[in-house]
Design an enzyme around this catalytic site. Structure first.
Site, PDB file in Angstrom:
ATOM      1  N   HIS A  45     -24.081  17.256  31.981  1.00 56.60           N
ATOM      2  CA  HIS A  45     -24.751  18.523  32.307  1.00 56.60           C
ATOM      3  C   HIS A  45     -25.964  18.690  31.401  1.00 56.60           C
ATOM      4  O   HIS A  45     -25.844  18.621  30.161  1.00 56.60           O
ATOM      5  CB  HIS A  45     -23.769  19.677  32.106  1.00 56.60           C
ATOM      6  CG  HIS A  45     -24.219  20.999  32.652  1.00 56.60           C
ATOM      7  ND1 HIS A  45     -24.184  21.327  33.995  1.00 56.60           N
ATOM      8  CD2 HIS A  45     -24.708  22.084  32.021  1.00 56.60           C
ATOM      9  CE1 HIS A  45     -24.624  22.567  34.149  1.00 56.60           C
ATOM     10  NE2 HIS A  45     -24.945  23.047  32.969  1.00 56.60           N
ATOM     11  N   MET A 103     -33.948  24.750  29.674  1.00 59.99           N
ATOM     12  CA  MET A 103     -34.310  26.161  29.455  1.00 59.99           C
ATOM     13  C   MET A 103     -35.783  26.253  29.067  1.00 59.99           C
ATOM     14  O   MET A 103     -36.249  25.475  28.225  1.00 59.99           O
ATOM     15  CB  MET A 103     -33.454  26.747  28.334  1.00 59.99           C
ATOM     16  CG  MET A 103     -31.966  26.688  28.628  1.00 59.99           C
ATOM     17  SD  MET A 103     -31.004  27.303  27.212  1.00 59.99           S
ATOM     18  CE  MET A 103     -29.347  27.057  27.843  1.00 59.99           C
ATOM     19  N   ASP A 163     -19.572  27.300  34.823  1.00 57.35           N
ATOM     20  CA  ASP A 163     -20.440  26.944  33.705  1.00 57.35           C
ATOM     21  C   ASP A 163     -20.506  28.056  32.670  1.00 57.35           C
ATOM     22  O   ASP A 163     -21.104  29.098  32.902  1.00 57.35           O
ATOM     23  CB  ASP A 163     -21.851  26.652  34.255  1.00 57.35           C
ATOM     24  CG  ASP A 163     -22.777  26.117  33.190  1.00 57.35           C
ATOM     25  OD1 ASP A 163     -23.978  25.961  33.473  1.00 57.35           O
ATOM     26  OD2 ASP A 163     -22.294  25.860  32.072  1.00 57.35           O
ATOM     27  N   SER A 190     -21.902  19.600  28.666  1.00 57.18           N
ATOM     28  CA  SER A 190     -23.309  19.984  28.460  1.00 57.18           C
ATOM     29  C   SER A 190     -23.787  19.448  27.122  1.00 57.18           C
ATOM     30  O   SER A 190     -23.199  19.745  26.078  1.00 57.18           O
ATOM     31  CB  SER A 190     -23.433  21.515  28.448  1.00 57.18           C
ATOM     32  OG  SER A 190     -24.689  21.883  27.880  1.00 57.18           O
ATOM     33  N   HIS A 199     -29.194  21.529  35.219  1.00 59.04           N
ATOM     34  CA  HIS A 199     -29.073  22.962  35.502  1.00 59.04           C
ATOM     35  C   HIS A 199     -30.370  23.603  35.036  1.00 59.04           C
ATOM     36  O   HIS A 199     -30.606  23.733  33.822  1.00 59.04           O
ATOM     37  CB  HIS A 199     -27.844  23.496  34.740  1.00 59.04           C
ATOM     38  CG  HIS A 199     -27.726  24.992  34.780  1.00 59.04           C
ATOM     39  ND1 HIS A 199     -26.973  25.682  33.851  1.00 59.04           N
ATOM     40  CD2 HIS A 199     -28.242  25.932  35.604  1.00 59.04           C
ATOM     41  CE1 HIS A 199     -27.042  26.974  34.105  1.00 59.04           C
ATOM     42  NE2 HIS A 199     -27.808  27.154  35.158  1.00 59.04           N
ATOM     43  N   MET A 234     -32.697  26.388  34.168  1.00 55.22           N
ATOM     44  CA  MET A 234     -32.829  27.800  33.832  1.00 55.22           C
ATOM     45  C   MET A 234     -34.309  28.020  33.500  1.00 55.22           C
ATOM     46  O   MET A 234     -34.708  28.185  32.342  1.00 55.22           O
ATOM     47  CB  MET A 234     -31.917  28.166  32.640  1.00 55.22           C
ATOM     48  CG  MET A 234     -30.451  28.155  33.035  1.00 55.22           C
ATOM     49  SD  MET A 234     -29.326  28.021  31.634  1.00 55.22           S
ATOM     50  CE  MET A 234     -29.327  26.239  31.439  1.00 55.22           C
ATOM     51  N   ASP A 267     -28.804  21.215  30.388  1.00 60.89           N
ATOM     52  CA  ASP A 267     -29.240  22.620  30.443  1.00 60.89           C
ATOM     53  C   ASP A 267     -30.711  22.718  30.090  1.00 60.89           C
ATOM     54  O   ASP A 267     -31.081  22.667  28.917  1.00 60.89           O
ATOM     55  CB  ASP A 267     -28.407  23.475  29.475  1.00 60.89           C
ATOM     56  CG  ASP A 267     -27.036  23.740  30.029  1.00 60.89           C
ATOM     57  OD1 ASP A 267     -26.039  23.488  29.315  1.00 60.89           O
ATOM     58  OD2 ASP A 267     -26.954  24.189  31.187  1.00 60.89           O
ATOM     59  N   MET A 324     -21.922  30.939  37.131  1.00 65.90           N
ATOM     60  CA  MET A 324     -22.091  31.140  35.685  1.00 65.90           C
ATOM     61  C   MET A 324     -20.990  32.069  35.176  1.00 65.90           C
ATOM     62  O   MET A 324     -20.832  33.184  35.688  1.00 65.90           O
ATOM     63  CB  MET A 324     -23.467  31.729  35.373  1.00 65.90           C
ATOM     64  CG  MET A 324     -24.642  30.802  35.642  1.00 65.90           C
ATOM     65  SD  MET A 324     -24.548  29.264  34.723  1.00 65.90           S
ATOM     66  CE  MET A 324     -24.682  29.869  33.047  1.00 65.90           C
TER      67      MET A 324
END
Ligand code: DX5
Ligand code: ZN
Length: 217
Positions: free
Chosen positions: A30, A34, A176, A6, A63, A65, A32, A138
């Site tokens: 990866h 957010m 993850d 990540s 990913h 979020m 992330d 997760m």
């Protein structure tokens, strides 16, 4: 076992050289994403992702979020994302059918994934397994890198893998959060196919060597 480092914990001022290192040492990258609403943190968006896509030679594993993930699928595809997971909680909160969103991700040419936090029963993803290429279990609560691995996650991986095997599905399991060189072997033994690692990689003096250690080389 595949490794998806990540970049949340990477040095964004040297991201080009970090991506070139990942091209050599990792299986996917990866990302992330957010939004400060679904999780109490804000990371990065399409500008950074497009830049990473220009330099990467391995798949981008986004990913999400974020709330309302359905609103942005096309833009992630255009930015160069090859694997896209969204949170089951976010789809349900948006009143959307997760299966329909997974099909929309696939229709855009991306591999569809479904993620969920440690407080969501693992059985909640079972109805969608046949629409996913991977499930993101997760092992920390979404929102921050550098948290400690939640040990109960191992049983959740085992339960999920048993259901996937029982139904003869090709779905992979991505774990993850809180993965380190110390717990990676146990996580892989529990059945995880893809290990995400952020802090254990980019918090190390030598991230490339850290990836090799997690892979067990
Ligand atoms: C947390 C993210 C994870 C996290 C992984 O919300 O989804 O990908 O950044 O980083 P570490 O390995 O530091 O827990
Ligand atoms: Zn993640």
């Amino acid at each position: 076992m595949l490794i998806s480092p990540s970049i949340l914990s990477a040095d964004f001022l040297n991201l080009g050289s970090q991506v070139r290192m990942l091209n050599r040492a990792a299986d996917m990258i990866h990302l992330d994403v957010m939004d400060g609403t679904f999780v109490p943190n804000i990371s990065f968006g399409f500008g950074l992702i497009s830049s990473v896509a220009r330099e990467s030679t391995i798949p981008l594993d986004a990913h999400l979020m974020i709330v309302n993930p359905d609103k942005y699928l096309e833009r992630f595809a255009k930015a160069g994302v090859r694997m896209l997971s969204f949170h089951l909680e976010a789809a349900l909160d948006a009143g959307r059918d997760p299966a329909e969103l997974l099909r929309a991700v696939r229709a855009l040419g991306m591999k569809p994934g479904l993620a969920f936090d440690p407080d969501v029963p693992v059985e909640d993803c079972f109805p969608y397994l046949d629409e996913t290429d991977y499930i993101v279990v997760m092992s920390v609560f979404a929102g921050f890198g550098g948290q400690k691995f939640i040990p109960a996650s191992l049983d959740r991986v085992r339960t999920l893998k048993a259901e996937i095997a029982r139904r003869g599905l090709p779905c992979l399991v991505e774990i993850d959060g809180g993965v380190t060189a110390e717990n990676a072997a146990g996580i892989a033994a529990a059945g995880a196919d893809i290990l995400v690692a952020g802090n254990a990689v980019f918090g190390a003096a030598d991230p490339e060597a850290a990836i090799a250690r997690i892979k067990g080389n």
